[in-house]
Design an enzyme around this catalytic site. Structure first.
Site, short mmCIF file in Angstrom:
data_model
loop_
_atom_site.label_atom_id
_atom_site.label_comp_id
_atom_site.label_asym_id
_atom_site.label_seq_id
_atom_site.Cartn_x
_atom_site.Cartn_y
_atom_site.Cartn_z
N ASP A 133 5.49 -23.09 54.01
CA ASP A 133 6.94 -22.91 54.06
C ASP A 133 7.42 -23.10 55.49
O ASP A 133 6.91 -22.45 56.42
CB ASP A 133 7.32 -21.52 53.54
N TYR A 135 10.88 -23.64 58.31
CA TYR A 135 12.03 -22.85 58.75
C TYR A 135 13.07 -23.80 59.33
O TYR A 135 13.64 -23.57 60.38
CB TYR A 135 11.53 -21.85 59.82
N HIS A 140 20.43 -20.90 59.12
CA HIS A 140 19.77 -19.67 58.68
C HIS A 140 19.02 -19.02 59.83
O HIS A 140 19.12 -17.81 60.06
CB HIS A 140 18.81 -19.99 57.53
N ASP A 241 12.13 -18.80 47.58
CA ASP A 241 11.04 -18.07 48.21
C ASP A 241 11.46 -16.60 48.34
O ASP A 241 11.96 -16.17 49.38
CB ASP A 241 10.73 -18.68 49.58
N LYS A 261 5.99 -12.10 51.48
CA LYS A 261 6.23 -13.45 50.96
C LYS A 261 5.25 -13.87 49.87
O LYS A 261 5.44 -14.92 49.26
CB LYS A 261 6.14 -14.46 52.11
N THR A 359 15.10 -21.68 54.38
CA THR A 359 16.41 -21.37 53.79
C THR A 359 17.49 -22.31 54.30
O THR A 359 17.63 -22.53 55.50
CB THR A 359 16.79 -19.92 54.12
#
Length: 428
Positions: A133, A135, A140, A241, A261, A359
């Site tokens: 994942d 970023y 965000h 997520d 997570k 996000t």
């Protein structure tokens, strides 16, 4: 882009127009074995039954891939094959199809292979060996940074130089419609506390993301050049997520997310091929940083104009509220850049690996991609229909993500639903 019309009735509002043709894995009550299918309108085409009829004889592909329980073998054939299969299926379903006898005029095959979408069960479409994942949603990252460090130090010094990411947990990725159990863990019960308690998560959140599945890997020790990275991407899904913010706040120093997570991530069931999204390429967020050569792309339109939406239904029978709307263009780095960075040290990627965008938040109020941002860290309430309020998710809440490109005149290219309902934490 010209409108694509089909002989099969397709509602104009359908995410699965003839311009799309997304791939997934289904099973049915009469045949429980999972197998590949494509979604079209309110129907799915069972590719196992379709290929068994000889319908793919004009294409030079091994139809055994359409009898597998995941899309990995089909994905591994490469983007040129994905393209030819999608274009062929578009022609089969076209209003004036030159292949009318294959399906349009073949009621027997229609009975076997053309199924109502609401009568099939969807499954996780690929075997996911690894999940990373990122970023890459700068808005965000800035919003969250402001909550904890203030606007002057919201973004860490490395943020605009590289796609920040962490390794997630592939085993807890589930398909839309799967309930999500509230996690237990260590949390700090009150501000200023230094000793944790063991408790169900009290600040359960979502993250509005896109995910990319890979169709091609690399040998350990060799990187994937940025110029080739796009050919490694099979297609895209919506990704939620789920995040336990209070567990995360206590555990993340010094190594980052862990239990906060790994309890569940939800994806939409239909993989929208990269080719289907090509008409919707657009420019992402501006990055004034001079990137190192291995991250430099020739194409500045490197993300997609995908309208994103999140709805919440507080409990069964209660009114649904649209709580936020964003866009897939709100990314600082593209998926090819994420992949090029991921592999630059020689990390071996594989078919079926999933990359999350991070996000995707906009700059304006109502475009934030998480409850953490919408509620300003729990300081403000989010107003729902019927006078209900939320700061974070409660048990019984159902969250649904949507994503769609294009318009009804030329045919929508969308993902359908990415939905999950929160069920109570187990008593331990």
């Amino acid at each position: 882009m010209a409108s694509l019309k089909s002989w099969l009735p397709i509602p104009k509002s359908s995410h699965f127009s003839l311009a799309n043709i997304p791939f997934g894995i289904i099973s049915t009550a009469s045949k429980s074995s999972p197998r590949p299918a494509v979604a079209i309108g309110d129907h799915v085409l069972d590719l196992q039954e379709f290929s068994a009829s000889g319908a793919f004889s004009s294409l030079n592909i091994d139809v055994a891939v359409f009898s597998k329980p995941t899309l990995n073998d089909f994905a591994a054939l490469g983007r040129p094959v994905h393209r030819s299969v999608r274009e062929y299926l578009q022609e089969v379903f076209a209003e004036n199809s030159t292949h009318a006898d294959i399906l349009k005029n073949n009621s027997s095959l229609q009975d076997k292979a053309l199924l109502k979408r609401d009568q099939v069960t969807s499954h996780v479409p690929m075997h996911i060996g690894d999940y990373t994942d990122f970023y890459a949603g700068k808005n965000h990252a800035f919003n969250v940074g402001c909550l904890f460090r203030g606007p002057d130090n919201a973004l860490q010094p490395n943020y605009t130089h590289l796609p920040v990411g962490y390794h997630g947990r592939a085993s807890s990725i589930v398909v839309s419609g799967t309930p999500i159990t509230r996690p237990n863990g260590q949390i700090l019960e009150a501000p200023g506390s230094k000793v944790p308690i063991f408790s169900p998560c009290k600040r359960l959140d979502i993250e509005l993301e896109l995910g990319a599945f890979l169709c091609k890997g690399n040998t350990m020790g060799k990187n994937i050049p940025i110029s080739e990275a796009a050919e490694h991407i099979f297609g895209y899904v919506l990704l939620n997520d789920w995040s336990a913010r209070d567990i995360q706040a206590w555990e993340y120093v010094p190594l980052g997310p862990f239990l906060a997570k790994n309890f569940g991530s939800t994806i939409s069931p239909w993989v929208v091929l990269a080719d289907a999204l090509e008409p919707f390429r657009t420019k992402g967020l501006d990055n004034d940083t001079q990137l190192l050569p291995y991250l430099q792309e020739k194409e500045d339109k490197n993300v997609y104009d995908i309208r994103l939406q999140v709805d919440i239904t507080p409990a069964e029978g209660q009114e649904t509220t649209n709580i936020l709307n964003s866009n897939g263009s709100n990314l600082l780095f593209s998926f090819p850049q994420m992949l090029a960075h991921h592999s630059i040290g020689g990390c071996p990627m594989a078919v079926g690996d999933l990359l999350g965008s991070g996000t995707i938040s906009g700059k304006d109020a109502g475009t934030e991609g998480s409850f953490l941002e919408l509620s300003k860290g729990g300081k403000e309430t989010i107003k729902l229909n019927g006078g209900i309020e939320r700061k974070f998710l409660q048990d019984g809440d159902t969250v649904t993500l949507y994503g769609v490109s294009g318009n009804e005149e030329t045919g929508l290219v969308g993902f359908g639903e990415c939905s999950g309902k929160i069920i109570p934490a187990p008593k331990i």
